[in-house]
Design a protein around this motif. Structure first.
Motif, PDB file in Angstrom:
ATOM      1  N   UNK A  34     -35.865  28.006 -50.265  1.00 12.50           N
ATOM      2  CA  UNK A  34     -37.563  27.808 -49.615  1.00 12.50           C
ATOM      3  C   UNK A  34     -37.271  29.056 -49.412  1.00 12.50           C
ATOM      4  N   UNK A  35     -38.133  29.938 -49.638  1.00 14.92           N
ATOM      5  CA  UNK A  35     -38.452  31.678 -49.324  1.00 14.92           C
ATOM      6  C   UNK A  35     -40.472  31.000 -48.503  1.00 14.92           C
ATOM      7  N   UNK A  39     -41.000  27.764 -53.064  1.00 10.46           N
ATOM      8  CA  UNK A  39     -39.837  27.186 -53.378  1.00 10.46           C
ATOM      9  C   UNK A  39     -38.708  27.615 -54.505  1.00 10.46           C
ATOM     10  N   UNK A  40     -38.234  28.067 -54.256  1.00 12.23           N
ATOM     11  CA  UNK A  40     -37.562  28.692 -55.681  1.00 12.23           C
ATOM     12  C   UNK A  40     -36.090  27.974 -56.066  1.00 12.23           C
ATOM     13  N   UNK A  41     -36.011  27.577 -57.387  1.00 10.43           N
ATOM     14  CA  UNK A  41     -35.906  27.245 -58.092  1.00 10.43           C
ATOM     15  C   UNK A  41     -34.649  28.144 -58.779  1.00 10.43           C
ATOM     16  N   UNK A  42     -33.523  28.244 -59.124  1.00  8.21           N
ATOM     17  CA  UNK A  42     -32.656  29.481 -60.803  1.00  8.21           C
ATOM     18  C   UNK A  42     -33.389  28.861 -61.851  1.00  8.21           C
ATOM     19  N   UNK A 112     -47.753  20.229 -48.519  1.00  3.90           N
ATOM     20  CA  UNK A 112     -47.561  20.282 -49.605  1.00  3.90           C
ATOM     21  C   UNK A 112     -46.543  21.303 -50.584  1.00  3.90           C
ATOM     22  N   UNK A 113     -46.324  21.162 -50.364  1.00  5.95           N
ATOM     23  CA  UNK A 113     -45.375  22.048 -52.132  1.00  5.95           C
ATOM     24  C   UNK A 113     -44.567  21.319 -53.002  1.00  5.95           C
ATOM     25  N   UNK A 114     -45.087  20.014 -53.364  1.00  7.03           N
ATOM     26  CA  UNK A 114     -44.152  18.811 -54.653  1.00  7.03           C
ATOM     27  C   UNK A 114     -45.369  19.790 -55.922  1.00  7.03           C
TER      28      UNK A 114
END
Length: 204
Positions: A34-35, A39-42, A112-114
Motif C-alpha cells: 500500500x503506497x 495498491x501496488x502488486x509485483x 475504495x480500492x477494489x
C-alpha cells in the motif's frame, strides 16, 4: 465496569491485534504494498491478474437469469442510501458541535480500492464500488449513531444485543442508577476512539 469485563475486553483487543498480524502476513504472501492511496502488486502478479479477468460480455451472458432480474432491486437501494447519507451528514454537521461530540470522518469508513484489482472487469469493479459505498455508509451511520447514544443514553440494555457497536461495552450497566447520575457527564465528554476500541491511550 467490573474486573472481569475489563479482562474480557483486553482479551478481545489482543485477538484483534493477532488478527491484524495474520492479515499483514497474508498481504505479504499476495505480494502487494500500500503506497499512499495506491495498491501496488509485483509485475508478475499483476500480469497474472490480467489473465484472470473475465470478459464483460461473457460475464453478463453467463449470469443466471434470476440473478440478472434482481439487479434493479439491488441498484434501486442507491437512492435511499444517498438520502440517508445526506441527512445523517447534515445531522452531525448541525448537532455534533452543539453537543461537543467530535465529528465522524467519512474517509475512515468509505474505502475504495477494489477498482485497482486487474482481475475484475468493469461491471465487477462497479459492483465492488457500490458495495463499498453501501457498507461504508452503514459503518459511518453506525458510528454517528453510537456517538449520539453515548451522549444521550449510555446505558446497556437488560437483554443481550446482537452485534453491538464498539462503544457499547463502556456504557453503564442496566439498573445502575447511581452510576448513571455520577458518571453521565464524564461519559458525554469522553470520545477517545482508542478507548472505544479497547486500546489504551499509549497505543495506536
Amino acid at each position: 465496569m467490573n474486573r472481569q469485563v475489563n479482562e474480557l475486553i483486553e482479551k478481545i483487543r489482543k485477538l484483534e491485534d493477532e488478527l491484524e498480524n495474520e492479515l499483514a502476513a497474508r498481504r505479504d504472501e499476495l505480494r502487494f504494498q500500500i503506497v499512499g492511496q495506491r495498491i501496488r502488486f509485483e509485475q508478475e502478479i499483476l500480469e497474472r491478474h490480467r489473465e484472470l479477468k473475465t470478459n464483460l460480455l461473457r460475464y453478463i451472458a453467463e449470469a443466471r437469469p434470476l440473478v440478472a432480474l434482481t439487479a434493479p432491486f439491488v441498484y434501486a437501494l442507491l437512492f435511499p442510501f444517498v438520502l440517508l447519507d445526506l441527512f445523517v451528514t447534515l445531522y452531525q454537521l448541525v448537532c455534533f458541535p452543539v453537543y461537543g461530540i467530535p465529528k465522524v470522518r467519512r474517509r475512515d469508513h468509505m474505502i475504495y480500492d477494489r477498482h485497482q484489482l486487474a482481475y475484475l472487469n468493469i461491471l465487477e469493479k462497479f459492483n465492488c464500488f457500490y458495495c463499498a459505498y453501501a457498507n461504508g455508509l452503514i459503518s459511518y451511520v453506525r458510528e454517528i449513531g453510537a456517538r449520539t447514544e453515548q451522549y444521550w443514553c449510555p446505558i446497556k440494555h437488560a437483554r443481550r444485543v446482537a452485534g453491538s457497536h464498539r462503544r457499547y461495552s463502556r456504557f453503564l450497566d442496566y439498573g445502575d442508577g447511581e452510576g448513571y447520575h455520577d458518571t453521565l457527564e464524564e461519559l458525554r465528554c469522553d470520545f477517545d476512539n482508542r478507548k472505544a476500541n479497547g486500546r489504551k491511550k499509549n497505543r495506536d
